[in-house]
Design a protein around this motif. Structure first.
Motif, mmCIF file in Angstrom:
data_model
loop_
_atom_site.group_PDB
_atom_site.id
_atom_site.type_symbol
_atom_site.label_atom_id
_atom_site.label_comp_id
_atom_site.label_asym_id
_atom_site.label_seq_id
_atom_site.Cartn_x
_atom_site.Cartn_y
_atom_site.Cartn_z
ATOM 1 N N GLN A 243 43.532 34.110 38.102
ATOM 2 C CA GLN A 243 43.586 34.813 39.465
ATOM 3 C C GLN A 243 42.211 35.144 40.299
ATOM 4 N N ARG A 244 41.276 35.008 39.533
ATOM 5 C CA ARG A 244 39.758 35.275 40.303
ATOM 6 C C ARG A 244 39.121 34.078 40.720
ATOM 7 N N SER B 98 45.175 37.255 27.548
ATOM 8 C CA SER B 98 45.186 38.178 28.448
ATOM 9 C C SER B 98 44.137 37.823 29.506
ATOM 10 N N ALA B 99 42.916 37.691 28.921
ATOM 11 C CA ALA B 99 41.673 37.490 29.583
ATOM 12 C C ALA B 99 41.877 35.995 30.477
ATOM 13 N N TYR B 100 42.481 35.037 29.756
ATOM 14 C CA TYR B 100 42.307 33.741 30.519
ATOM 15 C C TYR B 100 43.573 33.625 31.569
ATOM 16 N N GLN B 101 44.655 34.664 31.558
ATOM 17 C CA GLN B 101 45.527 34.603 32.484
ATOM 18 C C GLN B 101 44.985 35.378 33.782
ATOM 19 N N GLN B 102 44.175 36.351 33.540
ATOM 20 C CA GLN B 102 43.751 37.159 34.606
ATOM 21 C C GLN B 102 42.840 36.263 35.031
ATOM 22 N N CYS B 103 41.809 35.483 34.525
ATOM 23 C CA CYS B 103 40.787 34.856 35.174
ATOM 24 C C CYS B 103 41.225 33.933 36.109
ATOM 25 N N GLN C 104 55.940 33.443 32.390
ATOM 26 C CA GLN C 104 56.023 34.490 31.665
ATOM 27 C C GLN C 104 57.092 34.066 30.432
ATOM 28 N N CYS D 22 36.662 39.212 23.507
ATOM 29 C CA CYS D 22 38.031 39.456 23.585
ATOM 30 C C CYS D 22 38.614 39.858 22.401
ATOM 31 N N ASN E 94 36.388 36.708 30.655
ATOM 32 C CA ASN E 94 36.849 38.115 30.886
ATOM 33 C C ASN E 94 36.259 38.713 31.999
#
Length: 561
Positions: A405-406, A398-403, A334, A390, A382
């Protein structure tokens, strides 16, 4: 015109203001004589790289490169350097000479032949500056460099012309000549500077060369009466080309087109001196066509409403390392953005200024996707099944960081699917209203190189540019082949219509402190986009639309009425 206390202006004079410093734009031409030969079985293939020191800095920054000329120890380079001349600054220049041995754009892959340092002021004052090439250690004479400066006038005109030859002298003992043309413009000190060379044609005394385009600025600096010297040579693999003959003309004469006035006798000065009145000529050169047209700039198209559409593709292969590990290129901290995040922001913040809705499609490749772990080389980062967009660069990150996790990082590193994805949309727009940029951020060596080459060659006819940013410390040598700065990309006998790829290794900028590193990365990555953009528009014959008219807003006191 108003009195001393008035508010009107005349001739650029405006009271209460300051004029901008009256800087000039100069063109720097470079030649070398008696260059040291390092090749065993042939002559050196020289190229010159220019470096400058930014004001107040002691660091050399690359400004540009000439072309490489094969087997030549006395080269005159066609590619010039265009610089802003500022009288009030001590503008240091460093010219480095390399013997080019491969298609690699990495200077360390080539032999260093020497350098010459001077200031731009010295070149301007001398007209033509002659100075010996130096080396880091004492060594044999390495030759000397000739550097010429000429102020450029603003001129947005291009000339497209084509020539043929008739009954040229035979120069080869066992066959016909291999002729090519060299065009030189007269300079202010009465010498001539090479501005263009045609291709050479094998074994013919009646050549028809391909049409070529050249700017008025380069050809004659906007002066249609400036003398041009045409020289016809017989090409030799050794680099020692044989003069067939020469003639002089002007742009004003060439503008008359394919008339009797543009049929020229080739004269070989030495033959004429030796043979006297018995010498007639060494053949003829005829102008087949001459087209004068306005040259449009990148800004002309942008002002006319052309929009840039940037698609981002992110490498999610396992070679990046486990995102949970601090050594991973995809590690999320972060406080410190990882290399992917820094590269995305550096490029995206500039491109989004030219995109009205600032919506970016973001693709991923090389990962296993939920729920069954299917490997995909073209998925929406996303997570949306049908909409890859995006909002802004912050939305992309934001989409990159969330991706992360999936998905599960996997492999291999295939570029062709994402290139073909964007090319499919670019193929719909041939009217100049849209231009597409694909930004690929990757850590690895391409595993589908043949398919990637084919995809790029197919896309070279479309309104599309591809930027590849390499992160990490992998060997990116193969990327140089895709970046057709020196040799056009080819595959299976097909050649790319134009260079549409720019590769930049991120590690070259990692040591710079923010925001300088980010700014330098963005500059290096986006440097070729305007030229690639304009080359597409020219190829398709697309002219820009008239500049968009800004909406008029009434004064605040009228808006409330």
């Amino acid at each position: 015109m108003a009195d001393f206390n008035g508010q009107q202006s005349s001739g650029g004079f405006r009271v209460g203001t300051a004029v901008q410093s009256p800087h000039s734009i100069v063109e720097i031409a470079v030649g070398i004589r008696n260059l040291l030969d390092l090749d065993v079985f042939s002559k050196s293939d020289p190229m010159v790289v220019l470096y400058m020191q930014p004001f107040g800095s002691g660091r050399w920054v690359e400004t540009g490169r000439t072309e490489s000329i094969q087997n030549n120890l006395n080269p005159d380079f066609v590619n010039k350097f265009v610089l802003e001349y500022m009288f009030e600054e001590h503008q240091k220049l460093r010219f480095e000479v390399y013997d080019i041995d491969s298609a690699s754009v990495r200077l360390e892959d080539h032999d260093f032949l020497g350098f010459m340092e001077c200031t731009l002021g010295e070149v301007v004052a001398a007209g033509t500056l002659q100075r010996s090439l130096q080396f880091n250690t004492p060594r044999a004479n390495r030759g000397y460099m000739l550097v010429t400066a000429e102020e450029l006038l603003q001129c947005k005109t291009d000339a497209t012309m084509q020539f043929l030859g008739k009954k040229l002298d035979k120069k080869d003992f066992f066959g016909k000549s291999d002729p090519f043309l060299t065009i030189s413009k007269s300079s202010e000190n009465s010498s001539y500077v090479v501005v263009h060379r045609t291709e050479y044609l094998k074994k013919t005394l009646n050549p028809t060369w391909k049409p070529f385009s050249i700017s008025y600025q380069r050809l004659c600096n906007g002066d249609e009466d400036r003398s041009l010297k045409f020289e016809c040579y017989d090409w030799n693999a050794s680099g020692s080309h044989s003069l067939i003959g020469e003639f002089h003309t002007t742009i004003r004469t060439l503008c008359k087109g394919a008339t009797e006035e543009n049929i020229y006798e080739l004269i070989h000065p030495e033959k004429k001196r030796r043979k006297g009145s018995s010498y007639k000529n060494s053949g003829e050169i005829r102008l087949m066509s001459f087209i004068k047209e306005q040259r449009y700039s990148f800004l002309d198209y942008i002002r006319g409403g052309t929009e840039l559409n940037c698609t981002i593709a992110i490498d999610f292969t396992a070679s990046n390392g486990d995102p949970q590990s601090q050594t991973s290129l995809h590690h999320i901290n972060q406080f410190i953005p990882n290399p992917y995040a820094r590269a995305l922001r550096a490029v995206g913040e500039i491109v989004q200024d030219y995109d009205s809705d600032k919506m970016f499609p973001v693709l991923g490749f090389g990962a296993r996707l939920p729920p069954e772990g299917r490997v995909s080389h073209e998925f929406f980062v996303n997570g949306h099944p049908t909409d890859p967009f995006c909002s802004g660069i912050d939305g992309v990150l934001s989409a990159y960081q969330q991706c992360l996790q999936r998905i599960q990082l996997y492999g291999p590193t295939n570029f062709a699917p994402v290139i073909n994805h964007v090319a499919k949309f670019a193929a719909v727009h041939h009217d100049g209203s849209q231009y597409f940029i694909l930004l690929i951020v990757t850590d690895g060596i391409i595993t589908d190189m043949p398919q990637t080459k084919d995809a790029i060659i197919n896309a070279s006819v479309l309104p599309l540019s591809i930027i590849i940013v390499g992160v990490g410390n992998a060997d990116f040598t193969a990327m140089d082949e895709l970046d057709g700065d020196i040799v056009k990309l080819s595959s299976g006998g097909r050649v790319a219509q134009r260079d549409i790829v720019q590769f930049v290794p991120f590690r070259d900028f990692e040591r710079d402190a923010e925001p300088l590193g980010r700014a330098r990365l963005a500059k290096a990555v986006l440097a070729e986009i305007p030229d690639q953009f304009v080359s597409f528009m020219r190829t398709k014959g697309i002219v820009p639309k008239p500049p968009r008219v800004a909406p008029e807003f009434p004064p605040p006191d009228l808006q409330s009425r």
